[in-house]
Design an enzyme around this catalytic site. Structure first.
Site, mmCIF file in Angstrom:
data_model
loop_
_atom_site.group_PDB
_atom_site.id
_atom_site.type_symbol
_atom_site.label_atom_id
_atom_site.label_comp_id
_atom_site.label_asym_id
_atom_site.label_seq_id
_atom_site.Cartn_x
_atom_site.Cartn_y
_atom_site.Cartn_z
ATOM 1 N N ARG A 221 42.081 46.311 40.481
ATOM 2 C CA ARG A 221 43.215 45.499 41.109
ATOM 3 C C ARG A 221 42.845 45.234 42.495
ATOM 4 O O ARG A 221 42.440 46.580 43.392
ATOM 5 C CB ARG A 221 44.615 46.336 40.934
ATOM 6 C CG ARG A 221 45.087 45.853 39.375
ATOM 7 C CD ARG A 221 45.604 45.057 39.298
ATOM 8 N NE ARG A 221 46.228 44.686 37.939
ATOM 9 C CZ ARG A 221 45.759 44.137 36.861
ATOM 10 N NH1 ARG A 221 44.397 43.704 36.932
ATOM 11 N NH2 ARG A 221 46.174 43.907 35.780
ATOM 12 N N HIS A 269 39.464 36.778 39.920
ATOM 13 C CA HIS A 269 40.066 37.504 38.962
ATOM 14 C C HIS A 269 39.937 37.078 37.510
ATOM 15 O O HIS A 269 40.808 36.862 36.794
ATOM 16 C CB HIS A 269 41.733 37.722 39.362
ATOM 17 C CG HIS A 269 42.409 38.914 38.649
ATOM 18 N ND1 HIS A 269 43.404 39.541 39.179
ATOM 19 C CD2 HIS A 269 42.052 39.544 37.377
ATOM 20 C CE1 HIS A 269 43.836 40.505 38.190
ATOM 21 N NE2 HIS A 269 43.042 40.569 37.352
HETATM 22 C C1 GLV Z 1 43.803 41.799 33.777
HETATM 23 O O1 GLV Z 1 43.496 41.801 35.045
HETATM 24 C C2 GLV Z 1 44.266 42.595 32.905
HETATM 25 O O2 GLV Z 1 45.177 43.511 33.387
HETATM 26 O O3 GLV Z 1 44.087 42.430 31.718
#
Ligand code: GLV
Length: 306
Positions: A221, A269
């Site tokens: 994160r 991401h």
């Molecule tokens: C992606 O960031 C997840 O938490 O699956």
């Protein structure tokens, strides 16, 4: 009885299709609006609006549509008695590990140096080495352990760090051994969940504990790292480069200096993919266990936040 999906920022069509196959008899609501909130027994969520789940008085399960649950727990109004479960999917581990492997191998074989040479039509045959890597996996949970074991099996030097000690075929550090762990590596792969304890963990003070320039890969994160400290550490040579898939603010603002930094690789991401087919099966399995009063292996600890 009905199921609901509340996931404002992500596509839900594939989840809908899978649910229609596996549970065609159960009405599915997409989005938070329904005339019969009392019928909803399961909510599948991703970054739901704070307080929105409280309207479903008969909710039995909240299911995170990804591996992380920080986005669910950001809502502190969720009643404590409703279990929150998350996806624990080997296929997700497969995609995450392959992504990290790509980042590690590109760094290992100086791929970005060869790319730059190519831009100048330069044949850089003997100029860049195979780097000798000492890889540290910070966070050896389900996903972290998968890549740590795979890198170890490929012959890389690997060590792991997690809150509690784990039995591993490579050196493992835990608890207050973080400084020792950091002093032994030159690649840091971050896979810790976002919690109040890990907020801003990857900062300048931590980077100063490396004993040699270190390549950072963060796929957990963005709130776990401090971007201005990453930039400083890159400028000072404490970090030798970074591969970042997650950011403090997403989408990464167009004026972020990270975009143009020559030592930084950026992806939006996408490191781990969620597979709706498997996720929906897992959600159904959790519901069945709740019905039968069986232990829920995928339940998240609200205290630990994972
Ligand atoms: C992606 O960031 C997840 O938490 O699956």
């Amino acid at each position: 009885m009905s199921y609901i999906i509340i996931a404002p920022p992500v596509p839900t069509q594939k989840w809908k299709e899978e649910l229609e196959i596996i549970a065609p008899e159960i009405p599915l609501i997409i989005g938070p609006e329904t005339d019969h909130p009392e019928e909803v027994i399961c909510a599948m969520v991703w970054k739901q609006e704070r307080g929105i789940l409280n309207r479903f008085e008969n909710l039995k399960l909240i299911f995170s549509m990804g591996a992380g649950v920080d986005h669910v727990l950001a809502d502190d109004t969720i009643p404590k008695h409703i279990p929150i479960c998350r996806v624990v999917d080997p296929q997700m581990a497969f995609s995450m590990s392959n992504f990290i492997l790509m980042a590690v191998l590109n760094h290992n074989r100086s791929f970005y140096d060869f790319q730059q040479a190519r831009e100048k039509s330069h044949w850089a045959q003997f100029e860049f080495e195979e780097r000798s890597l000492k890889i540290g996996v910070l966070g050896t949970g389900f996903l972290g352990m998968d890549i740590a074991k795979k890198l170890h099996a490929l012959g890389f030097s690997v060590s792991g760090y997690s809150n509690s000690h784990k039995d591993t075929p490579f050196p493992s550090y835990a608890g207050d051994q973080i400084d020792t762990f950091l002093s032994k590596i030159n690649v840091l792969i971050c896979l810790v969940p976002y919690t109040p304890k890990t907020q801003g963990l990857l900062n300048y003070n931590l980077f100063k504990k490396f004993s040699e320039p270190t390549y950072l890969i963060n796929v957990s994160r963005g709130s776990v790292h401090v971007e201005k400290d990453i930039l400083t550490a890159l400028d000072e040579g404490i970090l030798s480069g970074a591969f970042l898939d997650v950011f403090e603010h997403e989408p990464l603002p167009s004026n972020s200096p990270l975009w143009k930094h020559p030592l930084v690789q950026i992806t939006p991401h996408i490191a781990s993919l969620t597979y709706p087919k498997e996720s929906v099966l897992q959600m159904m399995d959790c519901l069945e266990k709740i019905e039968k009063d069986l232990p829920l292996t995928q339940e998240v600890s609200r205290e630990k936040m994972y």
